[in-house]
Design an enzyme around this catalytic site. Structure first.
Site, PDB file in Angstrom:
ATOM      1  N   TRP A 180       0.838  -1.213   0.000  1.00 23.58           N
ATOM      2  CA  TRP A 180       0.000   0.000   0.000  1.00 23.58           C
ATOM      3  C   TRP A 180       0.866   1.253   0.000  1.00 23.58           C
ATOM      4  O   TRP A 180       2.008   1.229   0.482  1.00 23.58           O
ATOM      5  CB  TRP A 180      -0.940   0.006   1.214  1.00 23.58           C
TER       6      TRP A 180
ATOM      7  N   GLU B  13       8.749   1.952   6.485  1.00 24.11           N
ATOM      8  CA  GLU B  13       8.406   2.832   7.617  1.00 24.11           C
ATOM      9  C   GLU B  13       8.072   4.256   7.155  1.00 24.11           C
ATOM     10  O   GLU B  13       7.227   4.923   7.740  1.00 24.11           O
ATOM     11  CB  GLU B  13       9.585   2.894   8.604  1.00 24.11           C
TER      12      GLU B  13
ATOM     13  N   HIS C 158       4.545   5.516   6.930  1.00 22.86           N
ATOM     14  CA  HIS C 158       3.697   5.689   8.119  1.00 22.86           C
ATOM     15  C   HIS C 158       3.522   7.157   8.488  1.00 22.86           C
ATOM     16  O   HIS C 158       2.398   7.637   8.668  1.00 22.86           O
ATOM     17  CB  HIS C 158       4.287   4.915   9.312  1.00 22.86           C
TER      18      HIS C 158
ATOM     19  N   HIS D 123       7.515  -6.217  10.863  1.00 19.22           N
ATOM     20  CA  HIS D 123       8.864  -5.793  11.271  1.00 19.22           C
ATOM     21  C   HIS D 123       9.248  -6.434  12.607  1.00 19.22           C
ATOM     22  O   HIS D 123      10.382  -6.877  12.791  1.00 19.22           O
ATOM     23  CB  HIS D 123       8.940  -4.261  11.390  1.00 19.22           C
TER      24      HIS D 123
ATOM     25  N   GLU E 257       8.917  -2.397  17.760  1.00 19.57           N
ATOM     26  CA  GLU E 257       7.989  -2.661  16.654  1.00 19.57           C
ATOM     27  C   GLU E 257       6.680  -3.239  17.194  1.00 19.57           C
ATOM     28  O   GLU E 257       5.605  -2.922  16.689  1.00 19.57           O
ATOM     29  CB  GLU E 257       8.599  -3.628  15.629  1.00 19.57           C
TER      30      GLU E 257
ATOM     31  N   GLU F 241       6.844   8.645  14.078  1.00 22.09           N
ATOM     32  CA  GLU F 241       7.108   8.040  12.766  1.00 22.09           C
ATOM     33  C   GLU F 241       7.947   8.974  11.897  1.00 22.09           C
ATOM     34  O   GLU F 241       8.832   8.536  11.162  1.00 22.09           O
ATOM     35  CB  GLU F 241       5.802   7.707  12.040  1.00 22.09           C
TER      36      GLU F 241
ATOM     37  N   ASP G  59       2.140  -3.479   9.219  1.00 24.15           N
ATOM     38  CA  ASP G  59       3.569  -3.325   8.872  1.00 24.15           C
ATOM     39  C   ASP G  59       4.429  -3.512  10.114  1.00 24.15           C
ATOM     40  O   ASP G  59       5.450  -4.205  10.091  1.00 24.15           O
ATOM     41  CB  ASP G  59       3.859  -1.904   8.348  1.00 24.15           C
ATOM     42  N   GLU G  60       4.017  -2.875  11.208  1.00 21.12           N
ATOM     43  CA  GLU G  60       4.818  -2.933  12.436  1.00 21.12           C
ATOM     44  C   GLU G  60       4.949  -4.387  12.915  1.00 21.12           C
ATOM     45  O   GLU G  60       6.004  -4.796  13.394  1.00 21.12           O
ATOM     46  CB  GLU G  60       4.199  -2.088  13.560  1.00 21.12           C
TER      47      GLU G  60
ATOM     48  N   THR H 241       4.698  -0.359  18.775  1.00 18.90           N
ATOM     49  CA  THR H 241       3.995   0.481  17.795  1.00 18.90           C
ATOM     50  C   THR H 241       2.840  -0.295  17.158  1.00 18.90           C
ATOM     51  O   THR H 241       1.805   0.292  16.841  1.00 18.90           O
ATOM     52  CB  THR H 241       4.942   1.015  16.690  1.00 18.90           C
TER      53      THR H 241
HETATM   54 FE   LIG Z   1       8.126   0.359  13.060  1.00 21.06          FE
HETATM   55 FE   LIG Z   2       6.203   2.827  11.828  1.00 24.91          FE
END
Ligand SMILES: [Fe+2]
Ligand SMILES: [Fe+2]
Length: 330
Positions: free
Chosen positions: A34, A112, A115, A201, A165, A77, A197-198, A168
């Site tokens: 995305w 990242e 974000h 990670h 991570e 971020e 996403d976090e 978040t």
């Molecule tokens: Fe992150």
């Molecule tokens: Fe992030």
């Protein structure tokens, strides 16, 4: 000490051979993932004004602490240059030789970077915050940098990133849930997808630690214990508003997050428990005496922290922020 350092470098070089596999497994190719505009009004379309109006209407349902938390999350971020330069400086990373680790860090940074971008655009369109004040805070935080107690040590860095991570992931997910409750679908989708996403990670960094535990258990254990003794300091630790001293806004931001239940002391303890569990800390053997003591400290730590957390009270009064006030006037 020199010998230990060499072992770290050797371990980093061994794990590095698999970096391409980790990129495939835990990150998503640029053209498939995305992008911020997927979640925002399309300004090339005819009805963009209605979409912006919808954002502004839906934004009215969200309370003061919520905006404080969203701004703090966005600023955290946006201070990404700090985190990238810190990771690039880790022992075992060579960005000039374009080794595997520097590739990982660049690809991680690429993910990242979206974000802060998407949250920034949303906040701007929402009309609920004083963007100039927010921008000053971001600028300050980038200038102030952070010191999280890892030095250049990859073991400590990976403990930190495994922890952070997941922190978040939790906080973006909770913000998403509040947005959903207030029927703010766009913000819900945005924060939820960031949380995803976090999580990827987090899964990568915790895997790096898991592998290092096999190669170098005592040093990895000592690094984990050391980071927990120092406590995991949040990346926005140095948060300030215009005219304020370095770090002067962090506690008020953190209290707002605790009041909303977006990120609490109990989440901190829960993350620690999940890491201890995944890394199977109680079962790790063949440790030096010092590392055994570190393991025992870690195993007992969650209960100790719980006893302390139960006694701590969070201030209930909403702190006023320049970020939220019109024209920066308090
Ligand atoms: Fe992150
Ligand atoms: Fe992030």
């Amino acid at each position: 000490m020199a010998l230990l350092k060499n072992i770290r470098l050797e371990v980093m070089q061994t794990v590095e051979k698999e970096v391409d596999n980790y990129i495939d497994k835990y990150l998503i190719p640029v053209e498939q993932i995305w992008q911020p505009t997927d979640l925002l009004p399309d300004f090339q379309s005819e009805n963009y004004i209605e979409e912006v109006q919808q954002i502004r209407e839906e934004a009215k349902e969200l309370g003061y602490d919520f905006w404080v938390v969203l701004v703090g999350d966005m600023v955290t971020e946006e201070a990404l240059p700090t985190y990238e330069s810190w990771l690039m400086d880790m022992e075992g990373v060579d960005q000039h030789g374009r080794n595997g680790w520097s590739k990982w860090i660049r690809h991680w940074t690429g993910e990242e970077n979206r974000h802060g971008d998407v949250l920034n655009k949303y906040l701007y369109l929402s009309g609920r915050v004083n963007m100039r004040e927010v921008e000053i805070t971001t600028h300050h935080l980038t200038n102030d940098g952070f010191e999280v107690g890892t030095g250049r040590d990859p073991y400590r860095n990976f403990v930190y990133t495994s922890f952070q991570e997941l922190a978040t992931n939790i906080s973006h997910k909770r913000v998403a849930q509040i947005a959903k409750k207030k029927k703010n679908r766009m913000l819900y989708k945005m924060c939820n997808i960031i949380a995803g996403d976090e999580m990827r990670h987090h899964l990568a960094y915790r895997e790096f630690v898991k592998i290092i535990l096999e190669y170098d258990p005592s040093e990895m254990m000592l690094a984990f214990a050391d980071m927990m003794k120092k406590r995991i300091i949040m990346p926005a630790q140095n948060l300030r508003q215009s005219g304020g001293k370095m770090a002067s806004a962090f506690d008020d931001f953190s209290n707002a997050a605790q009041r909303l239940g977006v990120y609490t002391t109990f989440d901190y303890i829960n993350i620690l428990e999940r890491l201890i569990d995944y890394w199977e800390i109680p079962k790790i053997e063949k440790l030096t005496d010092e590392a055994e003591r570190a393991r025992d400290f870690l195993v007992r730590l969650p209960d100790r922290l719980k006893r302390i957390a139960e006694r701590v009270t969070i201030p209930q009064d909403t702190h006023r922020f320049k970020w939220i006030e019109p024209n920066g006037m308090l």
